[in-house]
Scaffold this motif. Sequence first.
Motif: not given
Length: 249
Positions: A161-170, A212-219, A245-249
Motif C-alpha cells: 500500500t505504501t509503495a502505491l500511494r508513494q508512487f502517486i505522491a510523485l 482499494d489502495c488508490l480509489s481516493d487518489l486517482i481518477n 492507467h488513469g490520472h491523479t486527483k
Amino acid sequence: MAGNSAYGWDAFDSEAYLNRNYARLHNEDHKILKIVRDFLCAQSFDVGARGVDVRSGSNLYPALAMLPFCSEISLLEFSEANRKWLSGRLAKGYLGNWDIFWRVLAENEVYRAVQGPGEQLRTRATVREWDILRSTPDERWDLGTMFFVADSITTDRAEFTTALRQFIALLKPGAPFVMTFMENFSTGNFNGYKVGTRTFPALDIVESDVEDCLSDLINGREFHHIDPAADDPIRDGYVGMILVHGHTK
C-alpha cells in the motif's frame, strides 16, 4: 511475512533478470506495450513535460514509452546493482534488444517521429537512487510509470500500500500514470521469484487490492487483464497480469 529490507537488492542480478524477461518480446509485454502506447498517445502534454519510472530494474520499455512526451525522464531505482546496469546501458546510446519493443510502440506515428530513440533516451534519462517506501519527494512529475514493483518488492501488504500511494505522491495533480502487477503470483510454498541464485519477494494480489489502495487518489482509472501465454508463460505460478492507467486527483 518478509518486508522489503529483508532482501539483498544491491546484489540483484540485473543481467539475469534481463535475460529471463526482456531478451525477447513476450506475448504479455506486446499487449502491455500496445495498451500503454494507445493510452499515452491519447493524452495532452505540455512542452518540457517530465516523466518518472519507479524501480526500473533492467526494464527500459516504460521509459521508451514516455520518450515522445517527455524532455526529461527520471529512472528512480533502489538497487545499486540496477542503478549501475541502467547507467551502463544508457551510456551506450543504442537500443539493442529493445529494438523489438520500440517497433511495437512505433506502429503509432507519434513514436515514429522520434529520431534515434536509443540516443534520445541516453540524453533525456537520468538514473537516481530512490526508495519508494521511504524517500520523500521534493518535486513532482508530469507522467509516471511503475511496472511490476509494488507486488514484487515485499510480502508485506502495508508496504504494498505504501509503495502505491508513494508512487502517486510523485505525480502532479491530473498527471497520467500506468502501473502493472502480477496477479495471484506464487511459486510453491513461498511467495516470490528467483533472479540468478537469489530469491526475492512477491505478494499475491488481485485487481481489488489496487483499487482499494488508490480509489481516493486517482481518477478515470481503467484496468486491463493480460492472460499469460499458455505455451510460453514468463513465470510459473501466476494467473495473469494487471495493468491500470488513469490520472491523479
